[in-house]
Design a protein around this motif. Structure first.
Motif, PDB file in Angstrom:
ATOM      1  N   SER A  40       0.867  -1.168   0.000  1.00 24.07           N
ATOM      2  CA  SER A  40       0.000   0.000   0.000  1.00 24.07           C
ATOM      3  C   SER A  40       0.908   1.224   0.000  1.00 24.07           C
ATOM      4  CB  SER A  40      -0.903  -0.001   1.236  1.00 24.07           C
ATOM      5  OG  SER A  40      -1.743   1.130   1.234  1.00 24.07           O
ATOM      6  N   SER A  42       1.063   5.436  -0.570  1.00 25.13           N
ATOM      7  CA  SER A  42       0.319   6.699  -0.658  1.00 25.13           C
ATOM      8  C   SER A  42       1.292   7.821  -0.959  1.00 25.13           C
ATOM      9  CB  SER A  42      -0.394   6.997   0.670  1.00 25.13           C
ATOM     10  OG  SER A  42      -1.305   5.989   0.975  1.00 25.13           O
ATOM     11  N   MET A  52      -2.607  10.213  -3.855  1.00 23.85           N
ATOM     12  CA  MET A  52      -2.622   9.174  -4.879  1.00 23.85           C
ATOM     13  C   MET A  52      -2.231   7.873  -4.187  1.00 23.85           C
ATOM     14  SD  MET A  52      -0.775  11.229  -7.984  1.00 23.85           S
ATOM     15  CE  MET A  52       0.604  11.739  -6.972  1.00 23.85           C
ATOM     16  N   ARG A  53      -2.942   6.791  -4.512  1.00 19.58           N
ATOM     17  CA  ARG A  53      -2.708   5.516  -3.824  1.00 19.58           C
ATOM     18  C   ARG A  53      -2.484   4.391  -4.818  1.00 19.58           C
ATOM     19  NH1 ARG A  53      -3.895   4.561   1.142  1.00 19.58           N
ATOM     20  NH2 ARG A  53      -4.654   2.499   0.631  1.00 19.58           N
ATOM     21  N   ILE A  54      -1.640   3.471  -4.404  1.00 17.65           N
ATOM     22  CA  ILE A  54      -1.454   2.210  -5.115  1.00 17.65           C
ATOM     23  C   ILE A  54      -1.612   1.112  -4.074  1.00 17.65           C
ATOM     24  CG2 ILE A  54       0.130   0.735  -6.401  1.00 17.65           C
ATOM     25  CD1 ILE A  54       1.571   3.333  -7.311  1.00 17.65           C
ATOM     26  N   ASP A  55      -2.605   0.275  -4.240  1.00 17.85           N
ATOM     27  CA  ASP A  55      -2.837  -0.865  -3.355  1.00 17.85           C
ATOM     28  C   ASP A  55      -2.846  -2.121  -4.203  1.00 17.85           C
ATOM     29  OD1 ASP A  55      -3.329   0.426  -0.743  1.00 17.85           O
ATOM     30  OD2 ASP A  55      -5.020   1.324  -1.792  1.00 17.85           O
ATOM     31  N   LEU A  56      -1.960  -3.054  -3.893  1.00 15.17           N
ATOM     32  CA  LEU A  56      -1.886  -4.318  -4.606  1.00 15.17           C
ATOM     33  C   LEU A  56      -1.797  -5.455  -3.597  1.00 15.17           C
ATOM     34  CD1 LEU A  56       0.816  -3.536  -7.334  1.00 15.17           C
ATOM     35  CD2 LEU A  56      -1.659  -3.645  -7.660  1.00 15.17           C
TER      36      LEU A  56
END
Length: 110
Positions: A40, A42, A52-56
């Protein structure tokens, strides 16, 4: 000037769903790629004034572990708020939420 890098490698299936996730960082004590089940990230966009977020997460990440992962993320944010702003009330409110959510996840497991 010193620089530091953090890198992620994601193996995707035919539907672009993460199968495996690895990470590495120049400041990591153990060299080489390390596997993880979720990330995760941010980023604060100071121009747009938003996050802006990236969650994988990989297919192998169990739902209970995913919930615990996000509770831990919230707890880490509480500590970051305290360290960066000194706002003990906000930190306490987030930690109280984490405690309630942890109890809920434990009750679901039982």
């Amino acid at each position: 000037m010193k620089t530091s890098e953090i890198n992620f490698k994601v193996e995707l299936d035919n539907n672009n769903i993460p199968e495996k996730i690895w990470w590495d960082a120049t400041e990591k004590p153990d060299p080489g790629l390390s596997e993880t089940k979720a990330i995760s990230i941010s980023l604060w966009d100071h121009v747009q004034k938003n996050t802006m977020r990236i969650d994988l997460w990989s297919k192998e990440m169990p739902v209970e572990e995913m919930k615990r992962f996000y509770i831990d993320c919230l707890g880490g944010l509480a500590q970051s708020i305290l360290s960066s702003t000194g706002d003990e009330q906000m930190c306490g409110e987030i930690n109280a939420l984490c405690e309630r959510l942890a109890k809920q996840v434990s009750a679901e497991k039982a």
